[in-house]
Design a protein around this motif. Structure first.
Motif, short mmCIF file in Angstrom:
data_model
loop_
_atom_site.label_atom_id
_atom_site.label_comp_id
_atom_site.label_asym_id
_atom_site.label_seq_id
_atom_site.Cartn_x
_atom_site.Cartn_y
_atom_site.Cartn_z
N GLU A 115 0.83 -1.21 0.00
CA GLU A 115 0.00 0.00 0.00
C GLU A 115 0.87 1.26 0.00
O GLU A 115 0.54 2.24 -0.66
CB GLU A 115 -0.95 -0.03 1.21
N LEU A 133 -1.30 -8.45 -1.10
CA LEU A 133 -2.15 -7.91 -0.03
C LEU A 133 -2.77 -9.11 0.70
O LEU A 133 -3.85 -9.57 0.33
CB LEU A 133 -3.24 -7.00 -0.64
N GLU A 135 -4.12 -9.49 3.60
CA GLU A 135 -4.95 -9.18 4.78
C GLU A 135 -6.07 -10.18 5.03
O GLU A 135 -6.38 -10.49 6.18
CB GLU A 135 -5.54 -7.77 4.66
N ILE A 141 -9.38 -6.65 5.89
CA ILE A 141 -9.14 -6.24 4.51
C ILE A 141 -8.04 -5.18 4.51
O ILE A 141 -7.70 -4.64 5.58
CB ILE A 141 -10.42 -5.68 3.83
N PRO A 142 -7.45 -4.89 3.36
CA PRO A 142 -6.47 -3.81 3.33
C PRO A 142 -7.11 -2.53 3.87
O PRO A 142 -8.26 -2.23 3.54
CB PRO A 142 -6.13 -3.67 1.84
N GLY A 146 -5.43 -0.01 -0.06
CA GLY A 146 -5.14 -1.11 -1.00
C GLY A 146 -6.31 -1.51 -1.87
O GLY A 146 -6.12 -1.85 -3.05
N THR A 147 -7.54 -1.47 -1.32
CA THR A 147 -8.69 -1.87 -2.15
C THR A 147 -8.98 -0.84 -3.23
O THR A 147 -9.67 -1.13 -4.20
CB THR A 147 -9.98 -2.05 -1.30
N ILE A 163 -6.37 -9.93 -3.99
CA ILE A 163 -6.87 -9.69 -2.62
C ILE A 163 -7.60 -10.91 -2.07
O ILE A 163 -7.39 -11.31 -0.93
CB ILE A 163 -7.74 -8.41 -2.58
N ALA A 166 -5.12 -13.69 -1.31
CA ALA A 166 -4.06 -13.27 -0.39
C ALA A 166 -2.69 -13.71 -0.91
O ALA A 166 -1.74 -13.85 -0.14
CB ALA A 166 -4.29 -13.81 1.03
#
Ligand code: COA
Length: 260
Positions: A115, A133, A135, A141-142, A146-147, A163, A166
């Motif tokens: 990020e 990412l 998370e 979650i990021p 990041g999202t 995402i 992961a």
């Protein structure tokens, strides 16, 4: 200011910020995030600094994420505060700096590390870099943008897959995705970033900061990027850099921009 977790040095117009917690793979704890804010602010306000590089200490990691040990027992409100504060003082702050910021991704760039790299204006990776990412593998979650920034950079479908799984991608895949602009060996990473910075240094820092603002405008809600471009294009005509740049061209010499 003295720092416990980062190093800041300036050389020939290039400020290099090194995140320096190698034993924790440079994980971002709150103190490091605050120090990074201060270092980026200091470098951005220094008129002599024309480009900022950010990298990680050691050969293993750029940043292996937010420091998991700090937030493992947080509640909902603390979680929201953590993300909001981090986005404000570091991630959004870096993205909107007027000085160009290059991430030299020298190894793992995971979670908050990726990020941070994505908040920089562009990225160069070493060939051992691994980016992801992870998370959702921790049940979150990021939270540091990041999202939002991953789909902007590599497209929605690829971001969804990265995402949801992961998973980590290697430097070659990151290059194919456009997540990083170049890949170099560990030894060549900083020299390559400095070479690119050298090309940026030749240009008008005033025009570059206007370009960063106009490019970023495309990603801001309720802002028309074309209008921002028109306005900032016009404003350039009232700068000393514009006078110098156009005069130097007409006089067939290299411009020597005052940065005003
Ligand atoms: N937060 C806190 N500490 C971290 C960390 C993080 N995000 N990432 C690594 N560390 C610490 C480890 O706990 C370990 O500390 P210790 O020596 O005191 O036990 C040290 O850094 C070295 O990491 P280690 O896991 O032993 O290295 P490895 O080579 O076996 O694995 C990784 C490397 C990157 C795969 C692994 O450290 C990892 O998965 N880190 C977490 C990545 C992550 O989920 N980030 C997103 C956070 S939201």
């Amino acid at each position: 200011m003295s720092y416990n977790n980062i190093l800041l040095e300036e050389n020939n117009g290039i400020a290099t910020i090194t995140i320096n917690r190698p034993k924790k793979l440079n994980a971002l704890n709150q103190e490091t995030i605050k120090e990074l804010h201060e270092a980026f602010k200091t470098a951005n306000e220094d008129k002599g600094t024309k480009v900022i590089l950010v990298t990680g200490s050691g050969e293993k990691a750029f940043v292996a994420g937010a420091d998991i040990s700090e937030f493992a027992d947080y509640d909902v409100s603390e979680g929201k505060q953590l993300a909001a504060n981090g986005q404000k003082i570091l991630f959004d702050f870096v993205e909107n700096l007027s000085t160009p910021v290059i991430a030299a991704v020298n190894g793992f760039a995971l979670g908050g590390g990726l990020e941070l790299a994505m908040a920089c204006h562009f990225r160069v990776a070493s060939d051992n870099a691994k980016l992801g990412l992870p998370e959702v593998s921790l049940g979150v979650i990021p939270g540091y943008g990041g999202t939002q920034r991953l789909p902007q950079l590599i497209g929605k479908g690829r971001a969804m897959e990265m995402i949801m799984t992961a998973g980590m991608i290697d430097a070659k895949q990151a290059l194919t995705f456009g997540l990083v602009n170049h890949v170099a060996t560990q030894e060549e990473l900083l020299p390559l970033c400095e070479k690119i910075a050298g090309k940026i240094l030749n240009n008008s820092s005033v025009a570059i900061s206007a370009a960063i603002k106009a490019i970023n405008a495309n990603y801001k809600d309720g802002v028309n990027g074309f209008d921002v471009e028109i306005n900032d294009f016009g404003n350039c005509f009232d700068t000393e850099d514009f006078t110098e740049g156009t005069t130097a061209f007409l006089e067939k010499r290299k411009a020597d921009f005052p940065g005003e």
